[in-house]
Design a protein around this motif. Structure first.
Motif, short mmCIF file in Angstrom:
data_model
loop_
_atom_site.label_atom_id
_atom_site.label_comp_id
_atom_site.label_asym_id
_atom_site.label_seq_id
_atom_site.Cartn_x
_atom_site.Cartn_y
_atom_site.Cartn_z
N LYS A 17 57.86 -67.29 44.47
CA LYS A 17 57.84 -67.71 43.06
C LYS A 17 57.88 -69.24 42.97
O LYS A 17 57.14 -69.84 42.18
N LEU A 21 55.06 -71.52 41.29
CA LEU A 21 55.36 -72.40 40.15
C LEU A 21 54.92 -73.84 40.43
O LEU A 21 54.38 -74.51 39.54
N ILE A 24 51.19 -73.88 40.04
CA ILE A 24 50.81 -73.82 38.62
C ILE A 24 50.93 -75.20 37.99
O ILE A 24 50.02 -75.64 37.28
N GLU A 28 47.74 -77.11 36.49
CA GLU A 28 47.68 -77.50 35.07
C GLU A 28 47.38 -78.98 34.93
O GLU A 28 46.62 -79.39 34.05
N LEU A 79 44.54 -70.56 37.68
CA LEU A 79 45.80 -70.48 36.93
C LEU A 79 46.08 -69.04 36.49
O LEU A 79 47.23 -68.57 36.58
N ARG A 80 45.05 -68.35 36.04
CA ARG A 80 45.21 -66.94 35.63
C ARG A 80 45.68 -66.10 36.82
O ARG A 80 46.59 -65.29 36.70
N ASN A 83 49.33 -66.87 37.55
CA ASN A 83 50.20 -66.24 36.55
C ASN A 83 50.29 -64.73 36.77
O ASN A 83 51.35 -64.14 36.60
N ASN A 84 49.17 -64.12 37.18
CA ASN A 84 49.19 -62.69 37.52
C ASN A 84 50.11 -62.44 38.72
O ASN A 84 50.82 -61.43 38.77
N LEU A 86 52.74 -64.18 39.46
CA LEU A 86 54.12 -64.25 38.94
C LEU A 86 54.53 -62.92 38.31
O LEU A 86 55.67 -62.47 38.50
N MET A 87 53.60 -62.29 37.60
CA MET A 87 53.90 -60.97 37.00
C MET A 87 54.18 -59.94 38.09
O MET A 87 55.09 -59.12 37.95
N GLU A 90 57.65 -60.43 39.27
CA GLU A 90 58.61 -59.88 38.31
C GLU A 90 58.72 -58.36 38.44
O GLU A 90 59.81 -57.81 38.37
N HIS A 114 48.16 -66.25 45.53
CA HIS A 114 47.64 -65.30 44.55
C HIS A 114 46.83 -64.18 45.21
O HIS A 114 46.21 -63.37 44.52
#
Length: 125
Positions: A17, A21, A24, A28, A79-80, A83-84, A86-87, A90, A114
């Protein structure tokens, strides 16, 4: 034959994670730079002071903008994907290959956080 773990430990997931982060944040920043480049936000209005080779410059400006737009599109997809990832952290499914259902090697995930395929599954593609 070594037993295959069902998933990575919470400690491992936390480590991944943090890597994601950081990526990311960097992605960005890169995306913002690309977008400002093709939106001409950094233009100081000096274009009209140098009329020589104007049409050539406009052509290369257009090509540069198009290249930046393409890079921005790739960056948005990256980025997508992050973020996926990261999901998946979780819901604790991170690091499990979509095809083989085995754990993806830690080394691979550190380089390509990723990733959704193991090297084994990637080779079969």
């Amino acid at each position: 034959m070594p037993e295959i773990k069902a998933r990575y430990s919470d400690e491992d997931l936390q480590e991944f994670k943090e890597i994601i982060l950081k990526k990311i944040t960097r992605a960005e920043e890169d995306l913002a730079l690309l977008q400002s480049a093709y939106k001409n936000d950094a233009n100081n209005g000096t274009d009209d002071t140098s009329p020589t080779f104007k049409s050539f410059d406009e052509g290369s400006d257009t090509m540069a903008k198009e290249a930046n737009v393409q890079l921005a599109i790739r960056q948005e997809k990256f980025l997508r994907d992050l973020n996926n990832a990261l999901m998946r952290i979780e819901n604790k499914t991170y690091g499990i290959c979509r095809v083989t259902k085995k754990l993806i090697q830690k080394e691979r995930l550190k380089l390509v956080p990723h990733a959704t395929l193991s090297i084994e599954a990637k080779r079969k593609q």
